[in-house]
Motif scaffolding. Structure first.
Motif, PDB file in Angstrom:
ATOM      1  N   ARG A  15       0.859  -1.180   0.000  1.00 19.21           N
ATOM      2  CA  ARG A  15       0.000   0.000   0.000  1.00 19.21           C
ATOM      3  C   ARG A  15       0.891   1.225   0.000  1.00 19.21           C
ATOM      4  O   ARG A  15       2.016   1.180   0.484  1.00 19.21           O
TER       5      ARG A  15
ATOM      6  N   HIS B 161      -2.513   3.385  -6.946  1.00 20.79           N
ATOM      7  CA  HIS B 161      -3.243   3.258  -5.689  1.00 20.79           C
ATOM      8  C   HIS B 161      -4.239   2.111  -5.775  1.00 20.79           C
ATOM      9  O   HIS B 161      -4.725   1.782  -6.847  1.00 20.79           O
TER      10      HIS B 161
ATOM     11  N   ALA C  38      -7.368   1.860  -4.581  1.00 15.31           N
ATOM     12  CA  ALA C  38      -8.811   2.119  -4.638  1.00 15.31           C
ATOM     13  C   ALA C  38      -9.303   1.894  -6.064  1.00 15.31           C
ATOM     14  O   ALA C  38      -8.579   2.126  -7.031  1.00 15.31           O
TER      15      ALA C  38
ATOM     16  N   GLY D 197      -6.971   3.680   1.680  1.00 21.50           N
ATOM     17  CA  GLY D 197      -7.947   3.927   0.630  1.00 21.50           C
ATOM     18  C   GLY D 197      -7.890   5.362   0.156  1.00 21.50           C
ATOM     19  O   GLY D 197      -6.845   6.005   0.254  1.00 21.50           O
TER      20      GLY D 197
ATOM     21  N   ALA E  94      -8.939   0.612  -0.040  1.00 17.86           N
ATOM     22  CA  ALA E  94      -7.985   0.056  -1.000  1.00 17.86           C
ATOM     23  C   ALA E  94      -8.292  -1.421  -1.198  1.00 17.86           C
ATOM     24  O   ALA E  94      -8.680  -2.125  -0.263  1.00 17.86           O
TER      25      ALA E  94
END
Length: 153
Positions: free
Chosen positions: A9, A43, A45, A81, A143
């Motif tokens: 992440r 990312h 999300a 997220g 996420a």
């Protein structure tokens, strides 16, 4: 690091803030900013959902507020997220955002009336808060680990 890392992440937060015109032209600009931000930072999300919900927030701000004051888009990418906020000059909270009104289902034959339903249904959380110049309406998306993401064609 001990153990197997299933996914990485982003380790730090990133954010963007942009003033948008108080017109329908703001919608594609907002979608493009969200899409680019999520893609550039790889990312986790879901980009399609983030774009759709951002478009709904911006379109609502344009349609339901008056004046020429710009609308502000704030995109925050966090390790857990993303959060998207749309600031507008009207202090009145959006109706039915956090819970639907009893007995008021969207009419499937109408073009309008499903935006807040989509935001409630597809976001991990959503809400609104007063600001010095009106209000901010926001949503969050969690996420998704890489193994759960759709692969690009």
């Amino acid at each position: 690091m001990n153990g197997l890392a299933l996914h990485e992440r982003p380790s730090a937060a990133a954010s963007w803030r942009i003033a948008l015109p108080h017109s329908a032209a703001a919608v594609p600009v907002a979608r493009a900013l969200v899409r680019t931000a999520l893609a550039e930072l790889e990312h986790g999300a879901d980009s399609d959902t983030a774009e759709l919900l951002t478009a709904e927030l911006v379109a609502n701000a344009v349609e339901h507020t008056t004046g020429d004051d710009p609308i502000e888009l704030v995109v925050q990418l966090l390790p857990t997220g993303c959060q998207v906020e749309v600031h507008d000059p009207d202090p009145v909270p959006p109706g039915d955002l956090t819970r639907p009104a009893a007995g008021r289902e969207p009419d499937p034959w109408q073009e309008h009336g499903r935006g807040l339903l989509l935001i409630r249904a597809l976001s991990s959380s959503c809400g609104h808060r007063p600001t010095e110049k009106g209000k901010a309406v926001w949503f969050r998306l969690a996420a998704v680990p890489p193994q759960g993401r759709p692969r690009p064609a």
